[in-house]
Motif scaffolding. Structure first.
Motif, PDB file in Angstrom:
ATOM      1  N   THR A 412      29.729  30.187  26.944  1.00 37.32           N
ATOM      2  CA  THR A 412      29.826  29.647  25.568  1.00 37.32           C
ATOM      3  C   THR A 412      28.877  28.465  25.389  1.00 37.32           C
ATOM      4  N   LYS A 413      28.739  27.652  26.481  1.00 39.18           N
ATOM      5  CA  LYS A 413      27.860  26.477  26.367  1.00 39.18           C
ATOM      6  C   LYS A 413      26.420  26.886  26.080  1.00 39.18           C
ATOM      7  N   TYR A 414      25.960  27.923  26.812  1.00 37.80           N
ATOM      8  CA  TYR A 414      24.553  28.284  26.719  1.00 37.80           C
ATOM      9  C   TYR A 414      24.297  29.465  25.781  1.00 37.80           C
ATOM     10  N   GLY A 446      23.084  34.667  25.007  1.00 35.42           N
ATOM     11  CA  GLY A 446      22.629  33.300  24.756  1.00 35.42           C
ATOM     12  C   GLY A 446      21.196  33.049  25.176  1.00 35.42           C
ATOM     13  N   ILE A 447      20.935  31.822  25.614  1.00 34.16           N
ATOM     14  CA  ILE A 447      19.540  31.395  25.817  1.00 34.16           C
ATOM     15  C   ILE A 447      18.897  32.002  27.064  1.00 34.16           C
ATOM     16  N   GLY A 448      19.719  32.488  28.013  1.00 35.45           N
ATOM     17  CA  GLY A 448      19.168  33.126  29.208  1.00 35.45           C
ATOM     18  C   GLY A 448      18.435  32.138  30.097  1.00 35.45           C
ATOM     19  N   ASP A 452      12.326  32.140  37.616  1.00 33.70           N
ATOM     20  CA  ASP A 452      12.058  31.014  38.483  1.00 33.70           C
ATOM     21  C   ASP A 452      13.325  30.170  38.669  1.00 33.70           C
ATOM     22  N   PHE A 453      14.018  29.904  37.565  1.00 33.88           N
ATOM     23  CA  PHE A 453      15.235  29.096  37.670  1.00 33.88           C
ATOM     24  C   PHE A 453      16.358  29.842  38.368  1.00 33.88           C
ATOM     25  N   LEU A 454      16.402  31.179  38.161  1.00 36.04           N
ATOM     26  CA  LEU A 454      17.484  31.967  38.777  1.00 36.04           C
ATOM     27  C   LEU A 454      17.521  31.788  40.289  1.00 36.04           C
ATOM     28  N   ARG A 456      17.112  29.114  41.808  1.00 37.32           N
ATOM     29  CA  ARG A 456      17.686  27.811  42.170  1.00 37.32           C
ATOM     30  C   ARG A 456      19.052  27.561  41.564  1.00 37.32           C
ATOM     31  N   ILE A 457      19.546  28.528  40.808  1.00 35.91           N
ATOM     32  CA  ILE A 457      20.739  28.250  40.003  1.00 35.91           C
ATOM     33  C   ILE A 457      21.948  27.810  40.825  1.00 35.91           C
ATOM     34  N   PHE A 458      22.037  28.287  42.071  1.00 39.85           N
ATOM     35  CA  PHE A 458      23.216  27.937  42.871  1.00 39.85           C
ATOM     36  C   PHE A 458      23.021  26.655  43.683  1.00 39.85           C
ATOM     37  N   PHE A 461      23.230  20.324  41.618  1.00 35.28           N
ATOM     38  CA  PHE A 461      22.529  19.427  40.665  1.00 35.28           C
ATOM     39  C   PHE A 461      21.391  20.087  39.892  1.00 35.28           C
ATOM     40  N   GLU A 462      21.177  21.386  40.107  1.00 35.31           N
ATOM     41  CA  GLU A 462      20.063  22.037  39.397  1.00 35.31           C
ATOM     42  C   GLU A 462      20.487  22.453  37.987  1.00 35.31           C
ATOM     43  N   ARG A 463      19.669  22.094  37.032  1.00 35.45           N
ATOM     44  CA  ARG A 463      19.856  22.582  35.666  1.00 35.45           C
ATOM     45  C   ARG A 463      18.503  23.109  35.195  1.00 35.45           C
ATOM     46  N   ALA A 464      18.534  24.091  34.298  1.00 33.41           N
ATOM     47  CA  ALA A 464      17.260  24.653  33.842  1.00 33.41           C
ATOM     48  C   ALA A 464      16.459  23.563  33.130  1.00 33.41           C
ATOM     49  N   ALA A 468      16.176  23.498  25.332  1.00 39.62           N
ATOM     50  CA  ALA A 468      17.399  23.956  24.665  1.00 39.62           C
ATOM     51  C   ALA A 468      18.664  23.400  25.304  1.00 39.62           C
ATOM     52  N   ILE A 469      18.624  23.032  26.597  1.00 38.12           N
ATOM     53  CA  ILE A 469      19.882  22.595  27.221  1.00 38.12           C
ATOM     54  C   ILE A 469      19.993  21.074  27.360  1.00 38.12           C
ATOM     55  N   ARG A 470      18.939  20.359  26.974  1.00 37.34           N
ATOM     56  CA  ARG A 470      18.958  18.900  27.134  1.00 37.34           C
ATOM     57  C   ARG A 470      20.182  18.268  26.491  1.00 37.34           C
ATOM     58  N   THR A 475      26.484  18.920  34.613  1.00 36.96           N
ATOM     59  CA  THR A 475      26.140  18.198  35.841  1.00 36.96           C
ATOM     60  C   THR A 475      25.250  19.026  36.752  1.00 36.96           C
ATOM     61  N   GLY A 476      25.179  20.326  36.519  1.00 36.27           N
ATOM     62  CA  GLY A 476      24.429  21.192  37.441  1.00 36.27           C
ATOM     63  C   GLY A 476      25.213  21.439  38.715  1.00 36.27           C
ATOM     64  N   LEU A 477      26.512  21.187  38.663  1.00 38.62           N
ATOM     65  CA  LEU A 477      27.326  21.373  39.873  1.00 38.62           C
ATOM     66  C   LEU A 477      28.200  22.619  39.817  1.00 38.62           C
ATOM     67  N   GLY A 478      28.525  23.051  38.589  1.00 39.04           N
ATOM     68  CA  GLY A 478      29.479  24.152  38.429  1.00 39.04           C
ATOM     69  C   GLY A 478      29.102  25.392  39.215  1.00 39.04           C
ATOM     70  N   MET A 479      27.847  25.802  39.124  1.00 37.51           N
ATOM     71  CA  MET A 479      27.441  27.033  39.798  1.00 37.51           C
ATOM     72  C   MET A 479      27.456  26.858  41.310  1.00 37.51           C
ATOM     73  N   ALA A 480      27.042  25.666  41.761  1.00 36.58           N
ATOM     74  CA  ALA A 480      27.054  25.419  43.215  1.00 36.58           C
ATOM     75  C   ALA A 480      28.487  25.465  43.728  1.00 36.58           C
ATOM     76  N   ILE A 481      29.407  24.870  42.978  1.00 38.02           N
ATOM     77  CA  ILE A 481      30.819  24.890  43.383  1.00 38.02           C
ATOM     78  C   ILE A 481      31.315  26.335  43.375  1.00 38.02           C
TER      79      ILE A 481
HETATM   80  P1  ADP Z   1      26.043  22.676  34.151  1.00 39.63           P
HETATM   81  O1  ADP Z   1      26.469  23.715  33.175  1.00 39.63           O
HETATM   82  O2  ADP Z   1      27.060  21.608  34.359  1.00 39.63           O
HETATM   83  O3  ADP Z   1      24.684  22.163  33.888  1.00 39.63           O
HETATM   84  P2  ADP Z   1      26.146  24.761  36.196  1.00 39.63           P
HETATM   85  O4  ADP Z   1      25.990  24.583  37.669  1.00 39.63           O
HETATM   86  O5  ADP Z   1      27.397  25.381  35.715  1.00 39.63           O
HETATM   87  O6  ADP Z   1      25.925  23.327  35.604  1.00 39.63           O
HETATM   88  O7  ADP Z   1      24.912  25.609  35.703  1.00 39.63           O
HETATM   89  C1  ADP Z   1      23.620  25.281  36.152  1.00 39.63           C
HETATM   90  C2  ADP Z   1      22.585  25.625  35.139  1.00 39.63           C
HETATM   91  O8  ADP Z   1      22.461  27.047  35.054  1.00 39.63           O
HETATM   92  C3  ADP Z   1      22.877  25.170  33.744  1.00 39.63           C
HETATM   93  O9  ADP Z   1      22.498  23.829  33.551  1.00 39.63           O
HETATM   94  C4  ADP Z   1      22.021  26.138  32.920  1.00 39.63           C
HETATM   95  O10 ADP Z   1      20.682  25.702  32.936  1.00 39.63           O
HETATM   96  C5  ADP Z   1      22.085  27.412  33.745  1.00 39.63           C
HETATM   97  N1  ADP Z   1      23.127  28.352  33.246  1.00 39.63           N
HETATM   98  C6  ADP Z   1      24.348  28.585  33.771  1.00 39.63           C
HETATM   99  N2  ADP Z   1      25.004  29.550  33.086  1.00 39.63           N
HETATM  100  C7  ADP Z   1      24.178  29.957  32.095  1.00 39.63           C
HETATM  101  C8  ADP Z   1      24.258  30.934  31.050  1.00 39.63           C
HETATM  102  N3  ADP Z   1      25.342  31.698  30.877  1.00 39.63           N
HETATM  103  N4  ADP Z   1      23.186  31.074  30.232  1.00 39.63           N
HETATM  104  C9  ADP Z   1      22.072  30.316  30.394  1.00 39.63           C
HETATM  105  N5  ADP Z   1      21.936  29.369  31.352  1.00 39.63           N
HETATM  106  C10 ADP Z   1      22.958  29.181  32.207  1.00 39.63           C
END
Ligand code: ADP
Length: 793
Positions: A412-414, A446-448, A452-454, A456-458, A461-464, A468-470, A475-481
């Motif tokens: 929903t966020k993205y 959503g924004i996808g 390249d970012f995919l 590092r997504i896990f 602290f990494e965020r794209a 669009a997401i600024r 925190t960039g922690l959710g996916m790592a957790i």
């Molecule tokens: P956060 O949302 O707190 O920044 P996450 O670790 O949950 O941290 O996600 C890392 C990054 O992955 C996000 O900052 C965003 O750039 C990207 N991301 C995660 N889920 C999505 C999604 N469904 N669509 C687009 N980008 C996403």
């Protein structure tokens, strides 16, 4: 002519040609006849006083370090001593000064001659220059320490001679000479080279391989591993021409293990340094982001509190401020939880719980939690299940929910306003008995993300890096957790995404199955049901499941058709047993369809409304239109059976009134002991509990709580709420003490943890200490109401 017939003069001439200097010393006269002298050529032919000559040499020519040696060997007294002893010959080496190199080496021979009576009377000194020889010796020494060995290979005959070898090193050596170089290489490699490298290395060391390379590059260098005392060493073999015309090669073998090790260590250090600075960079970026993300809600809380204070009399204004404070506090709490959780996951301190999970209940609560976010962004949410046969499993509910919530909240966020989010649950065939394999996927449009970012997504602290997401807090922690948790649960997580188009996350877990409840479907057999949903997948799935229950399922994709079908069945006297209608449909929605059905056929046919949403918003309108009951998507089998059975017994559940802001219930006359060290928290909990007429007594730490229970008569307290972290005595110790008191009531008294220590291992700790339940702060009113009802009614 025999050699012994040579004249003295002839012999002297021979000596002159091989020796640099020749002196004949007469002992009695103490004179020396200089027959030849390279160092001072003008002395040649002269007869001198021996002592004088020796002194000149000592003064001018002998290298200072060897002066003592000169005296010991050459002084008159030394010569006399030599004559007196039986010694007739002596050889020694001396160093003489040399203008250009400091010194030069000479080798000297002393030979004593006797007169006819056998008495020593003359001594011949001969000496020669041996600098070249010495230099060769020194070089050979150096070569020995530098190389394992140096070989001289005759490529035409395939033979070799080893010229220098470091025998001290203990390294196994090939034979010193051989007429078959290639055979020796094969034999040696078979013994000392690891099997997997043997063939390749031997091939490289063959002359047919070496010669063309030397021809082209001037040298041929081969690297390989060899075993020495069971330790693998790195070796460098270098071949070059020594004598090209005669095809003579010189080959050296060097041990480069240390150099390689040093390089490896350097590389390791470099890698560690790179990793540390990358981690450092990520952490400082994270800190600056965090500082911003924490300040933003904090600022709102402080600012809104001030505004509310200034307008304390204006109720609407205060209520608005409180709402904003609440939402900012929630954001802050989420942030704190994530950071703490990450620290916990990173330190490997997570203990997994094993608890009973009802898949339908879990899905429901996840959807309830995500609902407000979806509503706020006016997004379209769908939830599907496919083939979920086993709904009761065992696992760590909190962790499972955490992963799924993270995927859904990111979706929903993205995803911009009005976007679509799909949550799917599939049970896949499991390879293990007693285990269920579940695939949860969350898709959005959503924004996808970029490829390249995919990659590092896990990473923590990494965020794209995307404009669009600024503005979206994170925190960039959710996916790592999530990734860590999934791995701890032996699951997998995958992501597919197209930048600008959307993303799909799929998490798969294998969970232990509980015994599945038997569904009572006997009374449903043969009953006709109409399913109305614009999503054909849902329709087919629900009808299939109805049929499995022995019912007669039929579906249609739009409201208009549904009305027609219900009306026509009614007039044929074959009313549907129930109609299940989706709330949201294009054209005529669920409520309008219900309204029309009711208008044409009255109240006879029960209508159940299905929705992927919390229906409280539509509840009044739907009930007014004639809806009898609600059921949430995804339609778990258990829910479906339950609702339909309810219809059979005509006992519709009272419709939920949604959540209340204060706990519900009436507990007049019941007494609570609240152990809590923080004054503000004490005040909040007392206020909430008093709202349901509970009588609250407070203890400021664990010890006081134990004392209070002890002092009071049996059954004085009906329930204890216990904080975990408190001064003097913490909650777990206090409960152990209370449970251990010598009185009956403490064994059965409900004790419930009410604490900010909300991790699953904290829950385990409170259980182990003897607490009945665990409520985490901030307190959820719904959960509090349920807990009070469970233990006090
Ligand atoms: P956060 O949302 O707190 O920044 P996450 O670790 O949950 O941290 O996600 C890392 C990054 O992955 C996000 O900052 C965003 O750039 C990207 N991301 C995660 N889920 C999505 C999604 N469904 N669509 C687009 N980008 C996403």
């Amino acid at each position: 002519m025999k050699l012994t017939n040579l004249q003295g003069a002839e012999l002297i001439n021979v000596l002159k040609s091989t020796m640099g200097s020749l002196w004949l010393i007469t002992l009695e006269s103490q004179e020396v006849e200089i027959l030849q002298n390279v160092m001072i050529p003008e002395l040649t032919g002269r007869v001198m006083d021996y002592k004088e000559l020796i002194a000149i040499y000592l003064q001018e020519y002998v290298y200072p370090s060897d002066k003592e040696k000169w005296q010991a060997c050459m002084s008159l007294s030394a010569l006399k001593e030599m004559c007196q002893s039986a010694c007739r010959e002596k050889v020694f080496e001396m160093r003489f000064r040399n203008q250009s190199f400091g010194f030069e080496w000479h080798q000297a021979f002393l030979h004593v001659f006797e007169d006819e009576s056998g008495k020593p009377d003359r001594i011949l000194l001969s000496s020669r220059y041996i600098n070249e020889f010495k230099r060769g010796e020194i070089i050979a020494k150096a070569v020995e320490t530098e190389y394992d060995y140096v070989n001289y290979i005759d490529a035409d005959t395939n033979s070799y001679v080893m010229y220098a070898s470091n025998v001290q090193s203990g390294t196994p050596m090939p034979p010193i000479t051989s007429n078959d170089y290639e055979m020796e290489v094969r034999t040696y490699n078979r013994i000392y080279v690891p099997a997997e490298q043997q063939e390749e290395l031997t091939e490289k060391m063959m002359l047919a391989n070496i010669l063309p390379i030397i021809e082209e590059k001037g040298e041929c260098i081969i690297y390989g591993n060899m075993l020495e005392d069971g330790v693998l060493k790195d070796k460098k073999m270098r071949y070059s021409y020594f004598d090209r015309e005669n095809s003579i090669l010189v080959m050296t073998r060097t041990d480069i293990t240390e150099i390689k090790e040093e390089k490896r260590q350097k590389q390791l250090l470099q890698d560690a340094l790179n990793a540390a600075s990358a981690a450092n960079k990520a952490k400082s970026e994270f800190l600056s982001r965090m500082s911003h993300d924490i300040r933003t809600p904090m600022n709102a809380i402080i600012g809104m509190t001030a505004i509310a204070g200034a307008h304390i009399e204006e109720q609407d204004r205060v209520a608005d401020c409180l709402a904003k404070i609440t939402s900012s506090s929630r954001l802050l709490l989420g942030l704190i939880n994530e950071v703490l959780d990450m620290a916990k996951v990173e330190s490997g301190n997570i203990v997994l719980a094993e608890e009973k999970i009802d898949m339908a209940g879990m899905t429901q609560s996840i959807i309830n939690m995500i609902q407000p976010m979806i509503d706020r962004k006016k997004q379209f949410f769908e939830a599907h299940i496919e083939d979920v046969k086993d709904e009761m499993v065992i696992g760590d509910l909190q962790r499972l929910q955490q992963v799924l919530l993270n995927l859904l909240s990111n979706a929903t966020k993205y995803t911009p306003e009005g976007g679509h989010i799909l949550f799917e649950i599939k049970e896949k065939p499991s390879m293990q008995r007693g285990m269920g394999c579940y695939e949860f996927s969350v898709s959005d449009d959503g924004i996808g993300m970029t490829q390249d970012f995919l990659e590092r997504i896990f990473e923590p602290f990494e965020r794209a890096d995307d404009e669009a997401i600024r503005s979206i807090p994170g925190t960039g922690l959710g996916m790592a957790i999530s990734k860590n948790i999934v791995e701890m649960l032996d699951g997998t997580i995958q992501v597919e995404s197209t930048y600008g188009k959307g993303s799909k996350f799929t998490a798969t877990f294998c969970l232990r199955l509980q015994e599945q409840p038997e569904w009572n479907t006997a009374s449903l057999a043969g009953l006709p049901i109409l399913v109305v949903d614009d999503d054909e997948i849902v329709c087919v799935d629900v009808c299939e499941r109805l049929e499995k229950m022995g019912m007669d399922g039929e579906y249609t994709l739009c409201g208009r058709d549904a009305v027609e079908k219900v009306v026509s069945a009614h007039y044929k006297g074959r009313d549907y047993f129930a109609v299940i209608i989706d709330l949201r449909m294009p054209g005529m929605d669920g409520i309008e369809t219900t309204r029309r059905i009711r208008a044409q056929v009255g109240k006879e046919v029960p209508i159940i409304m299905i929705s992927a949403y919390d229906w409280s918003e539509f509840e009044d309108e739907a009930v007014k239109a004639g809806v009898n009951d609600f059921i949430v998507k995804p339609l778990f089998q258990s829910r479906l059976v339950y609702k339909l059975n309810q219809l059979v017994s005509k006992q519709s559940e009272p419709i939920s009134k949604g959540f209340n802001s204060l706990p519900q219930g009436e507990y007049g006359g019941k007494r609570i002991l609240l152990a809590e060290d923080n004054a503000l928290n004490r005040e909040i909990a007392t206020e909430l509990l008093s709202a349901v007429n509970l009588d609250v007594e407070v203890a400021e730490n664990g010890q006081i709580a134990v004392n209070m229970v002890q002092e009071k008569p049996e059954d004085y307290y009906d329930l204890i709420f216990m904080d975990m972290q408190m001064p003097v005595m913490d909650g777990c110790d206090a409960v152990r003490n209370i449970r251990g008191l010598n009185r009956k009531d403490v064994k059965r008294m409900p004790i419930i943890a009410m604490t900010a220590n909300a991790f699953s291992d904290d829950v385990e700790k409170t259980k182990a200490a003897g607490m009945n339940e665990h409520l985490s702060k901030p307190i959820d009113m719904e959960v509090l109401s349920q807990t009070l009802a469970k233990w006090l009614l």
